[in-house]
Design a protein around this motif. Structure first.
Motif, PDB file in Angstrom:
ATOM      1  N   ALA A  90       0.845  -1.204   0.000  1.00 50.94           N
ATOM      2  CA  ALA A  90       0.000   0.000   0.000  1.00 50.94           C
ATOM      3  C   ALA A  90       0.880   1.253   0.000  1.00 50.94           C
ATOM      4  CB  ALA A  90      -0.907  -0.003   1.219  1.00 50.94           C
ATOM      5  N   PRO A  91       0.463   2.287  -0.736  1.00 48.39           N
ATOM      6  CA  PRO A  91       1.221   3.545  -0.709  1.00 48.39           C
ATOM      7  C   PRO A  91       1.322   4.098   0.717  1.00 48.39           C
ATOM      8  CG  PRO A  91      -0.346   3.522  -2.528  1.00 48.39           C
ATOM      9  CD  PRO A  91      -0.656   2.336  -1.674  1.00 48.39           C
ATOM     10  N   GLU A  92       2.496   4.627   1.034  1.00 46.02           N
ATOM     11  CA  GLU A  92       2.765   5.148   2.382  1.00 46.02           C
ATOM     12  C   GLU A  92       2.975   6.666   2.337  1.00 46.02           C
ATOM     13  OE1 GLU A  92       2.863   3.399   5.180  1.00 46.02           O
ATOM     14  OE2 GLU A  92       2.709   1.372   4.345  1.00 46.02           O
ATOM     15  N   ASN A  93       2.750   7.293   3.493  1.00 48.01           N
ATOM     16  CA  ASN A  93       2.985   8.736   3.662  1.00 48.01           C
ATOM     17  C   ASN A  93       2.225   9.566   2.622  1.00 48.01           C
ATOM     18  OD1 ASN A  93       4.789   8.310   5.871  1.00 48.01           O
ATOM     19  ND2 ASN A  93       6.375   7.757   4.378  1.00 48.01           N
ATOM     20  N   VAL A  94       0.908   9.299   2.532  1.00 50.68           N
ATOM     21  CA  VAL A  94       0.069  10.000   1.555  1.00 50.68           C
ATOM     22  C   VAL A  94      -0.218  11.424   2.062  1.00 50.68           C
ATOM     23  CG1 VAL A  94      -2.127   9.973   0.297  1.00 50.68           C
ATOM     24  CG2 VAL A  94      -0.976   7.797   0.886  1.00 50.68           C
ATOM     25  N   THR A  95      -0.080  12.387   1.154  1.00 48.50           N
ATOM     26  CA  THR A  95      -0.425  13.788   1.442  1.00 48.50           C
ATOM     27  C   THR A  95      -1.240  14.322   0.281  1.00 48.50           C
ATOM     28  OG1 THR A  95       1.603  14.627   0.413  1.00 48.50           O
ATOM     29  CG2 THR A  95       1.699  14.185   2.789  1.00 48.50           C
ATOM     30  N   CYS A  96      -1.819  15.500   0.455  1.00 43.80           N
ATOM     31  CA  CYS A  96      -2.614  16.074  -0.624  1.00 43.80           C
ATOM     32  C   CYS A  96      -2.287  17.556  -0.796  1.00 43.80           C
ATOM     33  CB  CYS A  96      -4.095  15.877  -0.376  1.00 43.80           C
ATOM     34  SG  CYS A  96      -4.740  16.809   1.019  1.00 43.80           S
ATOM     35  N   ALA A  97      -2.678  18.051  -1.950  1.00 50.47           N
ATOM     36  CA  ALA A  97      -2.517  19.484  -2.267  1.00 50.47           C
ATOM     37  C   ALA A  97      -3.557  19.812  -3.316  1.00 50.47           C
ATOM     38  CB  ALA A  97      -1.107  19.769  -2.770  1.00 50.47           C
ATOM     39  N   ALA A  98      -3.765  21.124  -3.529  1.00 47.04           N
ATOM     40  CA  ALA A  98      -4.719  21.546  -4.562  1.00 47.04           C
ATOM     41  C   ALA A  98      -4.220  21.038  -5.911  1.00 47.04           C
ATOM     42  CB  ALA A  98      -4.856  23.055  -4.550  1.00 47.04           C
ATOM     43  N   GLY A  99      -5.166  20.626  -6.712  1.00 49.60           N
ATOM     44  CA  GLY A  99      -4.801  20.040  -8.001  1.00 49.60           C
ATOM     45  C   GLY A  99      -4.563  21.043  -9.096  1.00 49.60           C
ATOM     46  N   GLY A 100      -4.918  22.294  -8.870  1.00 52.62           N
ATOM     47  CA  GLY A 100      -4.694  23.318  -9.882  1.00 52.62           C
ATOM     48  C   GLY A 100      -5.930  23.631 -10.696  1.00 52.62           C
ATOM     49  N   GLY A 101      -6.951  22.837 -10.613  1.00 49.81           N
ATOM     50  CA  GLY A 101      -8.174  23.111 -11.354  1.00 49.81           C
ATOM     51  C   GLY A 101      -9.372  22.931 -10.454  1.00 49.81           C
ATOM     52  N   SER A 102     -10.557  23.256 -10.977  1.00 48.69           N
ATOM     53  CA  SER A 102     -11.779  23.135 -10.205  1.00 48.69           C
ATOM     54  C   SER A 102     -12.012  21.661  -9.870  1.00 48.69           C
ATOM     55  CB  SER A 102     -12.943  23.684 -11.024  1.00 48.69           C
ATOM     56  OG  SER A 102     -14.159  23.474 -10.349  1.00 48.69           O
ATOM     57  N   GLN A 103     -12.285  21.393  -8.580  1.00 51.20           N
ATOM     58  CA  GLN A 103     -12.594  20.052  -8.077  1.00 51.20           C
ATOM     59  C   GLN A 103     -11.439  19.061  -8.287  1.00 51.20           C
ATOM     60  OE1 GLN A 103     -16.514  19.708 -10.200  1.00 51.20           O
ATOM     61  NE2 GLN A 103     -17.262  19.295  -8.116  1.00 51.20           N
ATOM     62  N   GLU A 104     -10.213  19.523  -8.258  1.00 52.95           N
ATOM     63  CA  GLU A 104      -9.062  18.634  -8.414  1.00 52.95           C
ATOM     64  C   GLU A 104      -8.213  18.643  -7.134  1.00 52.95           C
ATOM     65  OE1 GLU A 104      -8.332  19.154 -13.240  1.00 52.95           O
ATOM     66  OE2 GLU A 104      -6.863  19.952 -11.828  1.00 52.95           O
ATOM     67  N   VAL A 105      -7.856  17.460  -6.690  1.00 53.14           N
ATOM     68  CA  VAL A 105      -6.976  17.303  -5.537  1.00 53.14           C
ATOM     69  C   VAL A 105      -5.839  16.369  -5.948  1.00 53.14           C
ATOM     70  CG1 VAL A 105      -6.738  16.444  -3.176  1.00 53.14           C
ATOM     71  CG2 VAL A 105      -8.797  17.698  -3.852  1.00 53.14           C
ATOM     72  N   MET A 106      -4.606  16.822  -5.688  1.00 54.22           N
ATOM     73  CA  MET A 106      -3.451  15.987  -5.999  1.00 54.22           C
ATOM     74  C   MET A 106      -3.068  15.173  -4.759  1.00 54.22           C
ATOM     75  SD  MET A 106       0.383  17.007  -7.265  1.00 54.22           S
ATOM     76  CE  MET A 106       0.807  17.741  -5.690  1.00 54.22           C
ATOM     77  N   LEU A 107      -2.942  13.872  -4.955  1.00 54.78           N
ATOM     78  CA  LEU A 107      -2.444  13.005  -3.893  1.00 54.78           C
ATOM     79  C   LEU A 107      -0.987  12.647  -4.216  1.00 54.78           C
ATOM     80  CD1 LEU A 107      -5.442  10.564  -3.235  1.00 54.78           C
ATOM     81  CD2 LEU A 107      -4.816  12.632  -1.971  1.00 54.78           C
ATOM     82  N   GLU A 108      -0.175  12.629  -3.158  1.00 57.71           N
ATOM     83  CA  GLU A 108       1.238  12.311  -3.334  1.00 57.71           C
ATOM     84  C   GLU A 108       1.623  11.265  -2.290  1.00 57.71           C
ATOM     85  OE1 GLU A 108       4.676  15.320  -4.407  1.00 57.71           O
ATOM     86  OE2 GLU A 108       4.421  15.222  -2.211  1.00 57.71           O
ATOM     87  N   TRP A 109       2.536  10.342  -2.618  1.00 54.21           N
ATOM     88  CA  TRP A 109       2.935   9.256  -1.712  1.00 54.21           C
ATOM     89  C   TRP A 109       4.371   8.822  -2.016  1.00 54.21           C
ATOM     90  CZ3 TRP A 109      -0.361   9.087  -5.752  1.00 54.21           C
ATOM     91  CH2 TRP A 109      -0.091   8.182  -6.798  1.00 54.21           C
ATOM     92  N   VAL A 195      -5.614  16.331   6.073  1.00 57.23           N
ATOM     93  CA  VAL A 195      -5.321  15.835   7.412  1.00 57.23           C
ATOM     94  C   VAL A 195      -5.150  14.327   7.300  1.00 57.23           C
ATOM     95  CG1 VAL A 195      -6.158  15.606   9.773  1.00 57.23           C
ATOM     96  CG2 VAL A 195      -6.728  17.656   8.435  1.00 57.23           C
ATOM     97  N   SER A 196      -4.019  13.848   7.816  1.00 51.54           N
ATOM     98  CA  SER A 196      -3.778  12.425   7.738  1.00 51.54           C
ATOM     99  C   SER A 196      -4.255  11.761   9.022  1.00 51.54           C
ATOM    100  CB  SER A 196      -2.279  12.128   7.523  1.00 51.54           C
ATOM    101  OG  SER A 196      -1.530  12.659   8.564  1.00 51.54           O
TER     102      SER A 196
END
Length: 196
Positions: A90-109, A195-196
């Motif tokens: 499973a992906p570890e240390n997942v974080t998020c940020a704004a995706g740059g567009g409407s209704q977009e969220v970037m997930l990073e791991w 929030v993780s």
């Protein structure tokens, strides 16, 4: 069979030997010796009996060929590799940020330990009614950013101004999907509070 001819001959020789004295008076009487020699000659003539050639009785040679149908069955061997049933971690240390567009969220791991085992990325959103997958990207689609340390992908559409939960999973070539480590996300137009 044969005939035998016999020839008998007799040869008689008479030899008279005389011995006379000087005066004839005291002469010994004349002695006469008769020698008879008989020679028997036997001539045997053998005539072989004629060879009678009678036709030999016919010899019958019987050859029997028995055809036995083949009972052999073609043997098909196959080598089956073990089925891969082990999902990637499973992906570890997942974080998020704004995706740059409407209704977009970037997930990073964190980048997977074995990147070659991962063929796709799946993004999930739970708005309170359960997790639903919103995106599935092949790693070579251009939708997944990969570096030596971190990977990321943008999920959309994401509900606005709502507390949600998000998760990311990865899949391998055999179709196995990893587990996940969901995070709490509050998305608003001005950015995402993760929030993780």
């Amino acid at each position: 069979m044969g005939s035998v001819a016999r020839t008998l001959g007799s040869i008689i020789a008479v030899v008279v030997l005389s011995s006379c004295g000087s005066d004839g008076d005291d002469a010994a009487p004349a002695t006469t010796t008769t020698t008879t020699t008989t020679t028997t000659t036997t001539t045997t003539t053998t005539t072989e009996a004629p060879v009678t050639t009678e036709p030999a009785p016919p010899i019958t040679i019987t050859t029997t060929t028995t055809v036995v149908p083949s009972t052999s069955t073609a043997v098909t061997t196959s080598s089956t590799e073990p089925v891969d049933t082990e999902p990637p971690p499973a992906p570890e240390n997942v974080t998020c940020a704004a995706g740059g567009g409407s209704q977009e969220v970037m997930l990073e791991w964190d980048a997977p330990a074995d990147p070659d085992d991962v063929v796709d990325v799946r993004l999930y959103v739970n708005d309170g009614s359960g997790f639903a997958r919103v995106n599935k990207f092949a790693v070579d689609s251009g939708q997944v950013t990969m570096s030596a340390n971190r990977w990321s992908a943008v999920a959309y559409p994401v509900p606005v101004d709502t507390e949600i939960r998000m998760a990311v999973t990865v899949g391998d070539a055999a179709g196995n999907e990893s587990g996940w480590n969901p995070i709490d996300v509050f998305y608003e137009y001005s950015g995402a509070d993760c929030v993780s």
